[in-house]
Write a protein that holds these residues in place. Structure first.
Motif, PDB file in Angstrom:
ATOM      1  N   UNK A 171     141.448  50.306  77.418  1.00 18.31           N
ATOM      2  CA  UNK A 171     140.481  49.388  76.832  1.00 18.31           C
ATOM      3  C   UNK A 171     140.836  47.924  77.086  1.00 18.31           C
ATOM      4  N   UNK A 172     141.762  47.682  77.991  1.00 18.38           N
ATOM      5  CA  UNK A 172     142.143  46.316  78.321  1.00 18.38           C
ATOM      6  C   UNK A 172     143.559  46.016  77.881  1.00 18.38           C
ATOM      7  N   UNK A 173     144.076  44.883  78.340  1.00 17.52           N
ATOM      8  CA  UNK A 173     145.486  44.581  78.083  1.00 17.52           C
ATOM      9  C   UNK A 173     145.738  44.075  76.673  1.00 17.52           C
ATOM     10  N   UNK A 174     144.692  43.610  75.971  1.00 16.88           N
ATOM     11  CA  UNK A 174     144.920  43.009  74.656  1.00 16.88           C
ATOM     12  C   UNK A 174     145.476  44.010  73.648  1.00 16.88           C
ATOM     13  N   UNK A 175     144.921  45.240  73.649  1.00 20.06           N
ATOM     14  CA  UNK A 175     145.414  46.260  72.736  1.00 20.06           C
ATOM     15  C   UNK A 175     146.849  46.638  73.027  1.00 20.06           C
ATOM     16  N   UNK A 337     157.113  53.674  74.762  1.00 16.39           N
ATOM     17  CA  UNK A 337     156.142  54.425  75.548  1.00 16.39           C
ATOM     18  C   UNK A 337     154.911  53.592  75.870  1.00 16.39           C
ATOM     19  N   UNK A 338     154.524  52.721  74.961  1.00 16.24           N
ATOM     20  CA  UNK A 338     153.393  51.849  75.263  1.00 16.24           C
ATOM     21  C   UNK A 338     153.693  50.984  76.486  1.00 16.24           C
ATOM     22  N   UNK A 339     154.899  50.416  76.530  1.00 15.81           N
ATOM     23  CA  UNK A 339     155.278  49.577  77.669  1.00 15.81           C
ATOM     24  C   UNK A 339     155.340  50.359  78.965  1.00 15.81           C
TER      25      UNK A 339
END
Length: 482
Positions: A171-175, A337-339
């Motif tokens: 959904x984009x880099x902001x999240x 894991x997000x990174x």
């Protein structure tokens, strides 16, 4: 009504702080909480436990400082894949990208996801790896006993976590940025807090006993007995011990993969690499010093399921210690894991642009992110979660990871010769000495693993070599680059 065209370029939305937190967040997963047990069993003393972390920290910082030059020369998505292609050729770059997709990044995502679930089970026991959801008999062993393929609750939860974080990042880099900033900041503060409380509540008698004979390098068994090493075997033991510390310090190069989305990448990529790796190196050394201040060496080696931080936290916080560490590791692995998920897909995006990955992976969705690559990565990571082989694969790939780091840093020398007049906004620190030291140390580490721990080498090499036929099949027609 015409359909709006898809973005053709990534948005530069990552700041220096975002980059630094991505480096630190991707590096710190569950390793610092568990690998001290294995390292101590190889080296048998407090001093050498810290030396292993210092050597690993020095190598990581040396590599990060060297990568700064490459990131300044090639400030675009793909990072290490791009550096290898520019210094060597598309074949070497593809073999790295193939290994990255097949196990390096996806296997790490799977392992970190399962670690999240394992420690969540301290708070929610039904999530345990011991809670088998499905079981299928696949055959019988030599003794006639049944062989079973099982799926545990921990594996299911890890897949759900990976799917959720993948969805957020589509959904984009902001999240993804928001998650990374919050969870990495929280885990850094938590780790510093644990270290500070550990030293405040340290046990002087334990510290003195651990450091009384701190520089005797020898094997330490779970029964408390020591094994003396011959000279060359002692060096091999240090190399074997470093498998755990290098695994815990890997993924520091994740920020190079998002160079296409970094503000002022020629400056900020190199600074992010240095600041992120420095912060993590300091935390790792202090955390292991703290372990030696609260736990006897034998207790470190005998920690249940190698969960040294849990035992240390029990000493510091009493019965609440288990919950404290469980929450810390859940925060740590979630952010880690997000990174990994965020950065990994950018490599496949660049490979696809070169015609060496699924064409769809080279397209951006309406949020200007490579959605197909994110979901392809998610699928492979989920399969590795189900396989149960993620831990073994990561051990086996440590050799290959270091080989590719060595090749990349050697690329600095090659590019200095091939492109002496190219713009270099940042030059490798202490060139040529520091990059050369890393190359020598990296090759020595790999050579020692070949001699003393071959099970950590040949499986990784096989995974890399499988990429050879895939490369020649997928190479764009008419391409002469090898």
């Amino acid at each position: 009504m015409t359909k709006p065209s898809e973005p053709t370029a990534m948005k530069r939305e990552f700041t220096l702080l975002d980059g630094t937190l991505l480096v630190a967040g991707s590096m710190i997963g569950s390793g610092v909480f568990i690998v001290a047990a294995d390292i101590t069993s190889y080296v048998g003393s407090a001093g050498w436990l810290i030396v292993v972390w210092l050597i690993t920290g020095f190598m990581t910082l040396a590599a990060a400082l060297s990568y700064g030059e490459l990131s300044g020369m090639f400030p675009k998505a793909g990072g290490q894949y791009v550096y290898l292609k520019e210094a060597y050729n598309s074949l070497i770059a593809f073999l790295y990208g193939w290994s990255f997709f097949a196990v390096i990044q996806t296997g790490t995502i799977a392992a970190v996801g399962v670690a999240f679930s394992k420690f969540a089970a301290y708070i929610f026991p039904p999530l345990s790896e011991d809670n088998i959801i499905l079981s299928f008999q696949t055959g019988v062993d030599a003794a006639g006993a049944g062989k079973f393929f099982t799926i545990s609750a921990a594996q299911i939860v890890s897949i759900l976590l990976i799917v959720f974080l993948t969805y957020v990042n589509t959904k984009g880099v902001k999240g993804g940025k928001l998650i990374q900033t919050f969870f990495t900041s929280t885990k850094l503060l938590s780790l510093f807090g644990l270290i500070i409380f550990g030293f405040i509540l340290m046990k002087p008698e334990v510290w003195q006993a651990n450091w009384a004979d701190a520089w005797q390098l020898r094997g330490l068994s779970k029964d408390g007995s020591f094994t003396e090493y011959a000279a060359i075997a002692a060096i091999g033991a240090v190399a074997a011990a470093m498998v755990g510390s290098i695994f815990s310090s890997d993924a520091w190069n994740s920020v190079t993969f998002i160079a296409g989305e970094m503000e002022n990448p020629k400056r900020n990529i190199g600074l992010s690499l240095f600041l992120g790796t420095l912060i993590v190196t300091i935390i790792y050394v202090l955390a292991n010093l703290m372990y030696t201040a609260v736990l006897p060496l034998n207790d470190i080696v005998n920690a249940e399921k190698s969960r040294v931080a849990v035992d240390a936290s029990k000493v510091i916080f009493g019965d609440m210690g288990t919950i404290v560490i469980a929450v810390m590791i859940m925060i740590s692995t979630f952010g880690c894991n997000n990174g990994l998920i965020l950065s990994g897909a950018r490599v496949y995006y660049t490979m696809a642009k070169d015609g060496l990955f699924f064409k769809k992976a080279g397209e951006l969705n309406k949020h200007a992110v490579p959605e197909f690559g994110l979901w392809a990565q998610c699928l492979v990571a989920a399969i590795l979660c189900l396989s149960g082989q993620y831990g073994n694969l990561l051990d086996m790939i440590s050799f290959v990871v270091v080989i590719f780091y060595v090749l990349t840093i050697a690329g600095i020398f090659i590019l200095r010769a091939k492109r002496p007049d190219a713009e270099r906004p940042y030059k490798a620190f202490l060139y040529p000495v520091l990059p050369a030291i890393y190359i020598v140390m990296g090759l020595a580490f790999c050579a020692l693993l070949i001699k003393f721990k071959p099970e950590y080498t040949w499986p990784g090499l096989i995974i890399v070599l499988i990429g050879l036929p895939i490369y020649f099949i997928s190479k764009p027609k008419g391409s002469t680059t090898v």
